[in-house]
Design a protein around this motif. Sequence first.
Motif, short mmCIF file in Angstrom:
data_model
loop_
_atom_site.label_atom_id
_atom_site.label_comp_id
_atom_site.label_asym_id
_atom_site.label_seq_id
_atom_site.Cartn_x
_atom_site.Cartn_y
_atom_site.Cartn_z
N THR A 53 0.84 -1.20 0.00
CA THR A 53 0.00 0.00 0.00
C THR A 53 0.87 1.24 0.00
O THR A 53 1.87 1.31 0.73
CB THR A 53 -0.91 0.03 1.24
OG1 THR A 53 -1.73 -1.14 1.25
CG2 THR A 53 -1.81 1.25 1.22
N LEU A 54 0.50 2.20 -0.82
CA LEU A 54 1.10 3.52 -0.80
C LEU A 54 -0.06 4.51 -0.73
O LEU A 54 -0.71 4.78 -1.74
CB LEU A 54 1.95 3.76 -2.05
CG LEU A 54 2.71 5.09 -2.09
CD1 LEU A 54 3.83 5.09 -1.04
CD2 LEU A 54 3.30 5.34 -3.48
N SER A 55 -0.33 5.01 0.46
CA SER A 55 -1.51 5.83 0.67
C SER A 55 -1.27 7.26 0.21
O SER A 55 -0.31 7.92 0.64
CB SER A 55 -1.91 5.83 2.14
OG SER A 55 -3.00 6.72 2.35
N HIS A 56 -2.18 7.76 -0.63
CA HIS A 56 -2.06 9.13 -1.11
C HIS A 56 -2.28 10.14 0.01
O HIS A 56 -1.86 11.29 -0.10
CB HIS A 56 -3.07 9.38 -2.23
CG HIS A 56 -4.49 9.19 -1.82
ND1 HIS A 56 -5.08 7.94 -1.77
CD2 HIS A 56 -5.44 10.07 -1.41
CE1 HIS A 56 -6.33 8.07 -1.37
NE2 HIS A 56 -6.58 9.34 -1.14
N THR A 57 -2.90 9.69 1.11
CA THR A 57 -3.21 10.62 2.19
C THR A 57 -1.97 11.06 2.96
O THR A 57 -2.03 12.03 3.73
CB THR A 57 -4.21 10.00 3.18
OG1 THR A 57 -3.62 8.82 3.76
CG2 THR A 57 -5.50 9.61 2.47
N THR A 58 -0.86 10.37 2.76
CA THR A 58 0.37 10.72 3.48
C THR A 58 1.24 11.69 2.69
O THR A 58 2.34 12.03 3.12
CB THR A 58 1.18 9.46 3.80
OG1 THR A 58 1.55 8.80 2.58
CG2 THR A 58 0.37 8.50 4.65
N SER A 61 0.82 16.54 -1.86
CA SER A 61 0.39 16.96 -3.19
C SER A 61 0.25 15.75 -4.09
O SER A 61 0.84 14.69 -3.83
CB SER A 61 1.39 17.94 -3.82
OG SER A 61 2.60 17.29 -4.14
N ARG A 62 -0.53 15.93 -5.15
CA ARG A 62 -0.68 14.87 -6.15
C ARG A 62 0.66 14.56 -6.80
O ARG A 62 0.99 13.40 -7.07
CB ARG A 62 -1.70 15.32 -7.20
CG ARG A 62 -2.10 14.23 -8.19
CD ARG A 62 -3.10 14.75 -9.21
NE ARG A 62 -4.30 15.30 -8.58
CZ ARG A 62 -5.32 14.56 -8.20
NH1 ARG A 62 -5.30 13.24 -8.38
NH2 ARG A 62 -6.38 15.11 -7.65
N PHE A 65 2.82 12.36 -4.50
CA PHE A 65 2.34 10.97 -4.49
C PHE A 65 2.73 10.27 -5.78
O PHE A 65 3.21 9.13 -5.76
CB PHE A 65 0.83 10.93 -4.30
CG PHE A 65 0.24 9.55 -4.47
CD1 PHE A 65 0.42 8.58 -3.49
CD2 PHE A 65 -0.47 9.21 -5.61
CE1 PHE A 65 -0.11 7.31 -3.64
CE2 PHE A 65 -1.00 7.94 -5.78
CZ PHE A 65 -0.82 6.99 -4.79
N ASP A 66 2.52 10.92 -6.91
CA ASP A 66 2.83 10.29 -8.20
C ASP A 66 4.32 9.98 -8.34
O ASP A 66 4.69 8.95 -8.90
CB ASP A 66 2.37 11.17 -9.35
CG ASP A 66 0.87 11.04 -9.62
OD1 ASP A 66 0.17 10.42 -8.80
OD2 ASP A 66 0.41 11.57 -10.65
N ARG A 67 5.16 10.87 -7.82
CA ARG A 67 6.61 10.60 -7.88
C ARG A 67 6.97 9.37 -7.06
O ARG A 67 7.75 8.51 -7.50
CB ARG A 67 7.40 11.81 -7.39
CG ARG A 67 7.47 12.96 -8.38
CD ARG A 67 8.51 13.98 -7.98
NE ARG A 67 8.19 14.63 -6.72
CZ ARG A 67 7.48 15.76 -6.62
NH1 ARG A 67 7.01 16.36 -7.71
NH2 ARG A 67 7.25 16.30 -5.43
N ALA A 68 6.37 9.26 -5.89
CA ALA A 68 6.64 8.10 -5.02
C ALA A 68 6.08 6.82 -5.64
O ALA A 68 6.73 5.77 -5.61
CB ALA A 68 6.04 8.32 -3.64
N THR A 91 -1.00 12.77 -12.61
CA THR A 91 -0.41 13.95 -13.22
C THR A 91 0.05 13.59 -14.64
O THR A 91 0.28 12.42 -14.97
CB THR A 91 0.81 14.43 -12.43
OG1 THR A 91 1.76 13.36 -12.34
CG2 THR A 91 0.41 14.87 -11.02
N ALA A 92 0.19 14.62 -15.47
CA ALA A 92 0.62 14.39 -16.85
C ALA A 92 2.00 13.77 -16.91
O ALA A 92 2.29 12.93 -17.77
CB ALA A 92 0.58 15.70 -17.63
N ASP A 93 2.88 14.16 -15.99
CA ASP A 93 4.24 13.60 -15.99
C ASP A 93 4.22 12.10 -15.74
O ASP A 93 4.96 11.34 -16.38
CB ASP A 93 5.10 14.28 -14.91
CG ASP A 93 5.55 15.67 -15.32
OD1 ASP A 93 5.43 16.00 -16.53
OD2 ASP A 93 6.02 16.43 -14.45
#
Length: 210
Positions: A53-58, A61-62, A65-68, A91-93
Amino acid sequence: MVVLISGNGGNLQAMIDAIRAGRLPARIAAVISNRTDAYGLQRAADAGIHAETLSHTTFDSREAFDRALQQRVDSFQPDLVVLAGFMRIFTADFVRHYAGRMLNIHPSLLPLYKGVHTHRRVLEDGANEHGVSVHFVTPELDGGSVIMQAKVPVLPSDTEETLAQRVHVQEHIIYPRVVKWFVEGRLKLENDQVMLDDNALTRPVQHLSE
């Protein structure tokens, strides 16, 4: 491949079953969820697949999270990223990083009914057919080139739940099939054009449901 989920994992299970049955010559290296309570994590564990699990709540920013998430996905060196009910907008990236090797399934006949609550919206509109689409992921939400679709009739007696159930049946048929085309090298995305067996698709392949 790496499969991203947020919930029940029904399409993940369809992939697992297809691999076990010898219909899908692929290996799921990992399942990653953004929610700790996603039942799909248990499906992965039961199948002996690495799940995390990689929770976006931690993340603040979007983009963070996307980088992680990208780091976690890339650590498994997948040929393909499969979105199976992953309820996040990228994200677009992130999307560009996986251009041509990330697939999604959406419960509508795209380009109709992009976004959420598709079954409810179909019923509210009084449409006589509904369905599901598998597409390559692009920065536009549910806007990537569609590869395959399956249609289901909308019955007068339908509720959101009954309509969703019939759509799910078709999802579990066509998604492993499209993934199989990709892993066999038959399916590619070239300059936003879907290529199947070196032929440009001018319209999505239609699965004729029973």
